[in-house]
Scaffold this active site. Sequence first.
Site: not given
Ligand code: PLP
Length: 410
Positions: A127, A204, A207, A230, A368
Amino acid sequence: MPGPHGFDIDSVRQQFPILDVEINGHPLVYLDSAATSQKPQVVIDAISNYYARSNSNVHRGVHTLSQQATDIYEETREKTRALINASDSREIIYVRGTTEAINLVASTYGRQNVGEGDDVIVTAMEHHSNIVPWQILCEEKGANLKVVPMDENGDLIMEEFDRLLSDRTKIVATVHLSNALGTINPVKEMFKKARTVGAATLLDGAQSAPHMAIDVKDIDCDFLAFSGHKLYGPTGIGILYGKYDLLSQMPPYQGGGEMIASVTFEKTIYAELPAKFEAGTPHIAGTAGLGAAIDFVNEIGLDNVAAHERTLLDYSIERIGSINGVKLIGNPKHRSGVISFVVDGVHPHDVGTVLDSQGIAIRAGHHCAQPVMAHFGIPATVRASFGMYNTTNEIDRLYEGVQQVFEVFG
Ligand code: PLP
């Protein structure tokens, strides 16, 4: 009806009031949980009860309300510790979400430990929030961002990871479960290798946290980032886990109230963990909601959720993948939570609009993860992502919705 292991989808659904909402005259089919999950009533109640009965600032007062707010705030820290099997609740830092957690590590640990000519390794399926903070760091330090490539199925090419690792590698930061493809990466193996060259590791878990149990001791990551929203909790609250020794040695991320032991104009002594990283008034109501979300998820059982979602995933791959003119993007070996697809001759945004007219909420875009789209040579996909409340009937509605797309666009 109770499913395997006592998972009762009807009673799960009853706990999410939004599922009764009609969209464009149709019952809502919510297939966008990877963007944000819906909230059960217990989470909504925890937030409103906090404001109605316990609202006060934390750690600042001797009065009863302040004590109550502090208790809620610290109880959720302990629940989070238990959820991810961390050793010590001081290893749990409240942040706004995954994005802020990664930025915190890049700006503190990264600045302290990455120098000119060093490498930071990420993967081709990150992401943007696990790319851009490292790019900023590398640019500032004259370091290199190295990328583990993936194959046509959306699996990482592990031989390439082995080749990239060297004694210049200072950080390996990888996504656990890809939001664009659903790939589950072999992170335990990757981090074990990273340790052999002395690199720090960041997972990370944005998900993965809603779909599987994460055990930071078993995975042995130095840092873990995830977002409350999430995981059936509220927006604006997330978690950075870090090993105690690392967090202790890192400089603070932001300065201000709460993060100090003492201040004079000459010198400030920083507070102990976790306060050192929690400057300013935090999102206390968010922690009330997150605590309720963790209780809720524990009660349902992440293993039950994973088994239910596996059924949904298999069914959707078979059902949506069987439609003529639909191409599924990615076919990773281990996957969860998400299917991505394109429809011949119709832009994903147009697919999204037709589906929305039938009450079906999916995501259309690059999610993203523009480098993932570039890898597959497409600008965007349609993504259906699942939560514990979805049903195979809803996948049938998606199937019918896609048929409608062909009718509209001939
Ligand atoms: N990392 C992954 C794999 C994601 O899917 C997302 C959000 O969709 C994020 C990071 C960023 O999360 P946040 O927008 O809650 O900071």
